[in-house]
Design an enzyme around this catalytic site. Structure first.
Site, PDB file in Angstrom:
ATOM      1  CG  ASP A   3      45.376  51.995  65.015  1.00 42.00           C
ATOM      2  OD1 ASP A   3      46.461  52.593  64.945  1.00 42.00           O
ATOM      3  OD2 ASP A   3      44.469  52.104  64.149  1.00 42.00           O
TER       4      ASP A   3
ATOM      5  CG  HIS B 181      44.550  54.798  61.607  1.00 40.90           C
ATOM      6  ND1 HIS B 181      45.003  53.547  61.931  1.00 40.90           N
ATOM      7  CD2 HIS B 181      44.990  55.057  60.352  1.00 40.90           C
ATOM      8  CE1 HIS B 181      45.719  53.061  60.919  1.00 40.90           C
ATOM      9  NE2 HIS B 181      45.721  53.963  59.946  1.00 40.90           N
TER      10      HIS B 181
END
Lengths: 553, 553
Positions: free
Chosen positions: B193, B366
């Site tokens: 990610d 995130h």
């Protein structure tokens, strides 16, 4: 005339960003503070710019003594090229503000009739009842001022846009002493910039960026291309200073950058040492590590220099490996995606890109909470009118004033058009004048309104279907058509069946009417439109605009 | 079959935000990771959603063993209701992920044929050559996983979306031990990610927000209305916990909020103590200071619950004085203005509003830079493929891997459709498969393409002008019209003169042709269009689309 009020009437800039313009009126005198533009929302399809409705000024044109500009940003001067065509009054502002304005008026061929009066900070312009003092402040443009307006009912301080920068690039700090002096003698009303009221602490000095530039410049191996707001002359100066320190020639790209750098040099606001300024055509005469280019387009504007470099459509600048781009700006909300796309494109083509997320290459030009507190403290006015911000900013700024000791009833959160009247140490909203947004689209000013925007929105959403047919009146019959043309709806070739169904439905609806000897065009149109609307929606869940056009012979 | 490669083919999600879908292929086996949606840009006029082009899967449908979902966010599962109609393969995911998916499939009436396999973290799904282990991670949705795919050429770790939250609300931390174990045994490829690679440091734990909620709740005098992402079940749980602490009943508003809270309660992911959950119809049975409402609409969506409350169009919730709104979210770029408008509206109506600028009421889901470094460190793969991000994020993530010691040639910044082949400890991009964006508009999937979008854009910009005329073929003469209808261009009433000029120009152009016995419709149309385009542009500097429609009898 002791039964006169002082009236304060914002004609724009309250409850919105941009389009700043405020009327101060007493008896037979009106002065106007700023005359800015707003940028259209993405929902204002096709609109180029938004300017204020100045009906109130036109109705009282004989009273208007002048327009006083606090600084040279678009949202404070940008409407003048349009407004001065409607009402030609003297303009007052500092040298740089008027220098920038001049470049805009030249573009619009309206300069010849305009009177531009250069005012020095500290100067006072006097009319019968109103007098206006320009007080130097600091902001993200040089030569920015606050205004003190002395009226028969007391003094009004309008901060204009400002921050408190104790180490400005030009060394000219905000004249807090003068503001304090007004405060000491008593101020009736403070109007202050609310943009950054939600930000804690104190804004950073413009000077902090210079250090970042020096560090970045010291490591750069190729050309350096910096995009920033064309009006940020102090930013430009720092880019030039870093360039000189690391032996780079400097050039400018983009119309407003070229114009404003030219004006600033002429007026002495921008200093490029002998031999360091080159023409854009000369950039290939030097090795890349001796070149700095300052460009427009930091907001991702598709037609500006930065975007043209990124997408390889700039006539004079071709991207080189090792080019280092610095985006010395913050995205204005709404522009993030455009900017992101340019960053991605530059990186894909092998350039390096530094932006605000990565390095401290931008600071805001607006006062944060602690700076605002200082101004409230120095001015300690009787009344407070927060300006320059959306409703939430105005509200939070009014709350800040209350926290600092002002009575809630002495703060005014008002709307554009509201008339705030001041008299005998009292203040109240006593009425409303006509204001609003006037859309500029191409050469048209005000001819595009909400209905046209709504049509554009509907067309944008699902496209359109034209159905045209010719009828023979006497025989109640179709003699040509119906023909169908669509745009923005479906591909004609791949949707032949759908188009044929539309034709069949139109034919059926028309024949139904014609059989009953109904030939009134509005009935025919209505029936066709309704039947096709329904058919299309059931079939596709879309709502293209259906235009039946019926001709009769 | 030793001459087989492992192929990794992202069909979406690289160089873009959203639409995440990746193919892992070996010999006769394909597994797919995620199947997300992207939200349309503002330039994609009228488009409701963007889904991936899965031609590659359709061409190889007999190979596809299943779709493996890392978590239940729209950009990872949102395309399934469309894709499953094209290719019906088994779906694998954790209980909550599939619970959320189920509510979406029920909406679309395609559930009946679908196989949803609930997988527990730690479980391994085995095929002939590929086996997939679900490894618990932490993210802004519960029950999120990373995947370890064991192939004949080595192990691939796909992080999915993740952050490293050491104090997650459900106490279930990321299984770093298992990841570390894979790392110890050797990992061929890491896919990780890249969303927050530009952010320094470490993300904050979800738990930090609970403290802010408690402080805010302790001071609230009226109802509390919190908007957040419907899928953020841990956020919901914290709102519930604070509500219980301060004796407030909780209810939900907005379809996805109602659906997901229901599923989460059923599956045990959301716990509301006995007596604290009420129906929305009961909110007026309690004093305002005993009510919490959790709503959708934190991105300013005009049809969602929050906007409907703000603009007084919510059927069941009427704004009260003293209502306290908390926007527990960050604006996704592009949504700032919509959100700002709602904040302003709520404040104008007397409510209090707390948003991220004012209080710490949101954290990102995130991993920031330091978290990414930890994962790279634990996995220390041979090759690295940054995923989930725009180009700049992928590039910066690849640079991060290099900083941590990976060779530049072992990092791959690839585009959707690129085929990354892995064999014998070597990796290379060996080709490209067909991919792209498929637009969903109403019931249509893929029938709206770039030409239609361009037409919509042009229509949106300056509107349109229909010109219709009927000709008599034999006599070469106009027998009806020209008639003119415009939309989105000018107001017909105020522009009668302009419309008449358009008619005159059309008549002149037509007669010019007819006099020369020219009756070919494309010549006539072309001449009329060109003359009117030119006239309009000179007169207005606008470019409405001109449609000449010619009928013949």
């Amino acid at each position: 005339m002791s039964n006169e009020f002082v009236k304060v009437i914002p004609l724009g800039g309250l409850g919105e960003i941009g389009k700043n313009i405020t009327v101060i009126e007493y008896d037979s005198e009106i002065i106007v503070i700023d005359c800015g533009i707003a940028f259209p929302d993405e929902e204002m399809y096709g609109v180029d710019a938004v300017i204020p409705d100045i009906s109130y000024l036109l109705e009282n044109s004989e009273k208007v003594k002048g327009i006083f500009l606090t600084h040279g940003h678009e949202d404070h001067i940008g409407s003048l090229p349009y407004i001065l065509k409607q009402i030609n009054v003297p303009i007052y502002g500092t040298a740089l503000t008027l220098g920038i304005l001049k470049t805009k008026l030249e573009d619009n061929q309206t300069l010849s009739n305009c009177t531009l009066n250069v005012v020095k900070p500290g100067e006072i312009i006097k009319f019968t009842n109103l007098s206006i003092e320009f007080i130097r402040n600091t902001h993200s443009i040089a030569d920015s001022c606050s205004l003190a307006i002395t009226t028969p009912e007391g003094v009004i301080i309008h901060t204009g846009d400002f921050k408190i920068d104790y180490t400005p690039i030009d060394g000219l700090t905000m004249n807090l002493e003068r503001i304090s002096e007004y405060g000491k003698n008593g101020v009736l009303l403070l109007m202050a910039d609310s943009t950054n009221v939600d930000r804690k602490g104190h804004s950073l000095s413009e000077k902090t960026i210079g250090k970042t530039f020096n560090r970045i410049f010291s490591n750069a191996k190729g050309r350096i291309i910096v995009s920033t707001f064309a009006s940020n002359i102090h930013r430009m100066q720092q880019i030039i200073d870093s360039s000189v320190m690391f032996n780079r020639k400097v050039t400018f790209s983009g119309r407003s950058m070229e114009n404003i750098s030219e004006v600033s040099k002429e007026l002495g606001y921008l200093n490029i040492p002998e031999g360091f300024s080159i023409d854009i055509d000369e950039i290939n005469d030097y090795p890349p590590n001796e070149i700095t280019i300052i460009t427009t387009g930091s907001q991702g504007e598709p037609m500006a220099a930065l975007a043209r470099i990124a997408y390889s459509s700039h006539r004079k600048i071709t991207l080189l490996p090792n080019d280092l781009f610095i985006l010395s700006s913050s995205p204005i909300p709404g522009n993030e995606k455009l900017i992101s796309r340019i960053i991605n494109e530059l990186l894909k083509k092998g350039a390096e890109v530094i932006y605000k997320d990565l390095e401290d290459v931008h600071v805001s030009g607006h006062a944060c909470k602690e700076e605002l507190k200082l101004i409230h403290n120095l001015v300690h006015p009787k009344f407070f009118l927060p300006v320059h911000g959306e409703y939430r900013h105005l509200k939070h700024h009014a709350e800040l004033a209350e926290e600092l000791g002002m009575k809630k009833e002495n703060t005014f959160i008002i709307d554009t058009g509201d008339v705030l009247a001041l008299k005998d140490d009292k203040a109240a909203v006593i009425g409303k004048v006509k204001t609003g947004s006037v859309y500029v689209d191409g050469l048209g000013i005000g001819d595009v309104g909400s209905l046209i925007i709504r049509d554009r929105k509907n067309l944008a959403q699902d496209g359109m279907i034209n159905i045209v047919v010719t009828l023979h009146k006497e025989s109640y019959s179709i003699i040509a058509g119906p023909d169908v043309i669509t745009r923005g709806f479906v591909y004609a070739k791949e949707s032949e069946e759908l188009i044929n169904e539309i034709k069949a439905i139109a034919t059926k609806e028309l024949n139904n009417c014609l059989e009953k000897k109904i030939i009134e065009w509005y009935v025919l149109k209505n029936n066709v439109k309704r039947a096709i609307d329904r058919f299309i929606y059931e079939k596709t869940k879309r709502r293209p605009i259906v235009f039946p056009m019926i001709m009769e012979i």
